[in-house]
Design a protein around this motif. Structure first.
Motif, short mmCIF file in Angstrom:
data_model
loop_
_atom_site.label_atom_id
_atom_site.label_comp_id
_atom_site.label_asym_id
_atom_site.label_seq_id
_atom_site.Cartn_x
_atom_site.Cartn_y
_atom_site.Cartn_z
N ALA A 157 0.51 -0.83 -0.13
CA ALA A 157 -0.36 -0.13 -0.06
C ALA A 157 0.47 1.26 0.44
O ALA A 157 0.32 2.23 -0.62
N CYS A 158 2.16 0.73 0.40
CA CYS A 158 2.87 2.55 0.10
C CYS A 158 2.63 2.96 -1.41
O CYS A 158 3.30 4.37 -0.88
N LEU A 159 2.45 2.24 -1.89
CA LEU A 159 3.17 2.42 -3.29
C LEU A 159 1.59 3.56 -3.63
O LEU A 159 1.97 4.09 -4.93
N GLU A 160 1.00 3.92 -2.83
CA GLU A 160 -0.56 4.59 -3.25
C GLU A 160 0.45 5.95 -2.74
O GLU A 160 -0.34 7.41 -4.23
N ALA A 161 1.91 6.32 -2.03
CA ALA A 161 2.01 7.45 -1.60
C ALA A 161 2.35 7.84 -3.44
O ALA A 161 2.90 8.99 -3.43
N VAL A 162 3.45 6.76 -3.42
CA VAL A 162 4.45 7.05 -5.08
C VAL A 162 2.84 7.61 -6.05
O VAL A 162 3.53 8.45 -7.10
N VAL A 163 2.05 6.68 -6.27
CA VAL A 163 1.19 7.16 -7.63
C VAL A 163 0.52 8.20 -7.19
O VAL A 163 0.57 8.90 -8.27
N ALA A 164 0.36 8.78 -5.69
CA ALA A 164 -0.15 9.68 -5.48
C ALA A 164 0.21 11.19 -5.92
O ALA A 164 0.34 12.10 -6.95
N THR A 165 1.44 11.06 -5.62
CA THR A 165 2.79 11.66 -5.93
C THR A 165 3.09 12.55 -7.60
O THR A 165 3.44 13.21 -7.52
N VAL A 166 3.39 11.42 -8.02
CA VAL A 166 3.71 11.27 -9.65
C VAL A 166 1.94 11.71 -10.24
O VAL A 166 2.36 12.63 -11.29
N LEU A 167 1.09 10.93 -10.10
CA LEU A 167 -0.31 12.08 -10.51
C LEU A 167 0.55 13.65 -10.29
O LEU A 167 -0.52 14.51 -11.41
N ALA A 168 -0.13 13.75 -8.84
CA ALA A 168 -0.04 15.71 -8.71
C ALA A 168 1.09 15.95 -8.70
O ALA A 168 0.55 17.39 -9.30
N TRP A 169 1.98 15.43 -9.65
CA TRP A 169 3.36 16.38 -10.43
C TRP A 169 3.24 16.20 -11.61
O TRP A 169 3.11 17.58 -12.20
N VAL A 170 2.17 15.08 -12.28
CA VAL A 170 1.53 15.10 -14.12
C VAL A 170 0.77 16.70 -14.25
O VAL A 170 0.48 17.16 -14.81
N LEU A 171 -0.64 16.02 -12.76
CA LEU A 171 -1.81 16.11 -13.16
C LEU A 171 -2.55 17.74 -12.92
O LEU A 171 -2.91 19.06 -13.10
N LEU A 172 -1.51 18.09 -11.23
CA LEU A 172 -1.68 19.85 -10.62
C LEU A 172 -0.77 20.13 -10.84
O LEU A 172 -0.99 21.04 -9.95
N ASP A 173 0.40 19.69 -11.48
CA ASP A 173 2.06 20.15 -11.19
C ASP A 173 2.49 20.73 -9.73
O ASP A 173 2.84 22.37 -10.26
N GLU A 174 2.07 19.42 -9.33
CA GLU A 174 2.60 19.98 -7.36
C GLU A 174 4.29 19.54 -7.12
O GLU A 174 4.41 18.80 -6.71
N HIS A 175 4.96 20.36 -7.47
CA HIS A 175 6.33 19.09 -8.34
C HIS A 175 7.09 19.41 -6.47
O HIS A 175 6.75 20.81 -5.86
N LEU A 176 7.71 18.42 -5.83
CA LEU A 176 8.28 18.86 -4.90
C LEU A 176 10.03 19.25 -4.88
O LEU A 176 9.42 19.06 -6.19
N SER A 177 10.76 19.38 -3.75
CA SER A 177 12.02 19.83 -4.73
C SER A 177 12.94 18.32 -3.63
O SER A 177 11.55 17.19 -3.52
N LEU A 178 14.63 18.53 -4.13
CA LEU A 178 14.83 16.86 -4.22
C LEU A 178 14.99 17.04 -3.27
O LEU A 178 14.83 15.71 -2.74
N PRO A 179 14.78 17.63 -1.97
CA PRO A 179 14.80 17.20 -0.03
C PRO A 179 13.26 16.90 0.17
O PRO A 179 13.79 15.91 1.10
N GLN A 180 12.44 16.97 -0.42
CA GLN A 180 11.60 16.69 -0.17
C GLN A 180 11.32 15.24 -1.09
O GLN A 180 10.64 14.45 -0.58
N ILE A 181 11.66 14.82 -2.09
CA ILE A 181 12.12 13.60 -3.02
C ILE A 181 12.56 12.76 -2.40
O ILE A 181 12.26 11.24 -1.71
N VAL A 182 13.84 13.21 -2.01
CA VAL A 182 14.87 12.09 -0.61
C VAL A 182 14.07 11.86 0.46
O VAL A 182 13.93 10.43 0.67
N GLY A 183 13.73 12.51 1.36
CA GLY A 183 12.24 12.61 2.61
C GLY A 183 11.72 11.46 2.03
O GLY A 183 10.87 10.64 2.67
N GLY A 184 10.73 11.76 1.07
CA GLY A 184 9.61 10.55 0.53
C GLY A 184 10.68 9.16 0.22
O GLY A 184 9.22 8.54 1.09
N ALA A 185 11.56 9.48 -0.49
CA ALA A 185 11.67 7.51 -0.80
C ALA A 185 12.31 7.65 1.05
O ALA A 185 11.89 5.78 0.84
N VAL A 186 12.56 7.92 1.72
CA VAL A 186 13.28 7.79 3.03
C VAL A 186 12.31 7.09 4.20
O VAL A 186 11.72 6.30 4.96
#
Length: 346
Positions: A265-294
């Motif tokens: 189910a943790c994949l839900e966060a990945v799916v939502a983040t990618v969709l929000a980036w593509v469809l809602l233009d919600e870009h995350l900074s590099l520290p946020q992306i790294v932090g999300g992976a952690v």
């Protein structure tokens, strides 16, 4: 005989993993459909009520087929409705009205750490060193996601709402598994149907839908630069991101365990983040992306490192005992692996 049993268990596990993946994908698409409705003028609680009430209407025939369930398992149905349905969705939609969709879900997936804290400090059961490392990683990753060095200027209230969703999501996985306990096991379809009904009733009191701006649903909302019919977005939220997501999610927990299903189910966060980036233009900074992976990596370690025997006892103990009686040592080992210990979504 042993090979046949092993193949059957392997097939059930594969099917469970497929269902868990489907659930994660379905839940992951809820935020990107809900946020345009919120930005078009609907209150987050009103979107939540529309989602849950619409899904409850769809599941009414199922509830009728299981009309004896409320008398048999009232506490389970009320708990599932309040926590796994109303609590998770209300906190999540309120959170994404203030913070990016991906960030809200990454915070929500601190739930594995919350489960381990509950096991350690409430149940007073030991947790492994690896599990503790997973919790530290998850918390550290969260600090990077919300960029604590900026003084939480990002939105402290949104963060608290996302944490509330994480707490409620713990209830979703634990209760979904708990419903299969004992001789009086509850059919997962019935649990979902009545959970949605209970959630809809609770949200009706809180959201007061008679104040809802119904004109928004007759119009259009902005999605990926296009004007999309609002009712189409609502249909996606109700049918796919709720009905399909809950059906596949609860059945996957029954076939796997809260622990394993939560990892997928943790994949839900990945799916939502990618969709929000593509469809809602919600870009995350590099520290946020790294932090999300952690965060996701820490959640994975926290879940897979939970002490199996200790965690299995309160929730999966009855099934492990039944397995011992029916299939001997090979199935006992499998039963010990079915330990509760994880969270979303939604």
């Amino acid at each position: 005989m042993h090979n046949t049993q092993g193949q059957g268990l392997g097939g059930a596990r594969s099917a469970g993993l497929g269902l868990a993946l489907t659930s994660a994908l379905a839940f992951g698409g809820s935020g990107v459909a809900a946020k345009p409705l919120i930005e078009a003028g609907l209150e987050p609680l009103h979107v939540t009520w529309l989602r849950v009430a619409g899904a409850a209407l769809v599941m009414l025939p199922v509830a009728w087929n299981h009309r004896d369930l409320p008398a048999k398992r009232p506490a389970l149905l009320v708990g599932f409705g309040l926590l796994a349905v109303a609590g998770v969705q209300a906190c999540y939609f309120a959170a994404i009205s203030r913070i990016p969709v991906g960030v809200a879900l990454l915070v929500e997936y601190l739930a594995p750490a919350l489960v381990l804290g509950w096991v350690r400090f409430v149940q007073r059961r030991p947790v492994s060193g690896a599990a503790a490392v997973g919790v530290v990683l998850a918390v550290g990753g969260l600090a990077s996601v919300v960029e604590v060095w900026s003084g939480l200027s990002f939105d402290a209230v949104g963060l608290l709402l996302a944490l509330g969703a994480a707490g409620c999501q713990v209830g979703y996985f634990v209760l979904a598994d708990h419903g299969s306990d004992g001789e009086n096991a509850a059919d997962p379809l019935g649990v979902i149907a009545y959970g949605l009904i209970v959630g809809a009733v609770a949200l009706t009191v809180v959201a007061r839908p008679w104040n809802l701006d119904w004109a928004v649903l007759a119009g259009r909302a902005d999605l990926a630069g296009a004007r999309v019919p609002a009712v189409l977005l609502l249909g996606w939220i109700v049918l796919v991101a709720t009905v399909v997501a809950y059906l596949t999610g609860v059945v996957s927990v029954r076939r796997l365990s809260p622990q394993v299903a939560g990892v997928v189910a943790c994949l839900e966060a990945v799916v939502a983040t990618v969709l929000a980036w593509v469809l809602l233009d919600e870009h995350l900074s590099l520290p946020q992306i790294v932090g999300g992976a952690v965060v996701l990596f820490g959640a994975f370690i926290a879940q897979t490192s939970a002490p199996k025997a200790a965690a299995a006892e309160p929730v999966a103990g009855s099934r492990a005992l039944s397995a011992r009686k029916e299939a001997g040592a090979a199935v006992v080992a499998d039963g010990a692996d079915r330990a509760p210990g994880s969270p979303p979504a939604r």
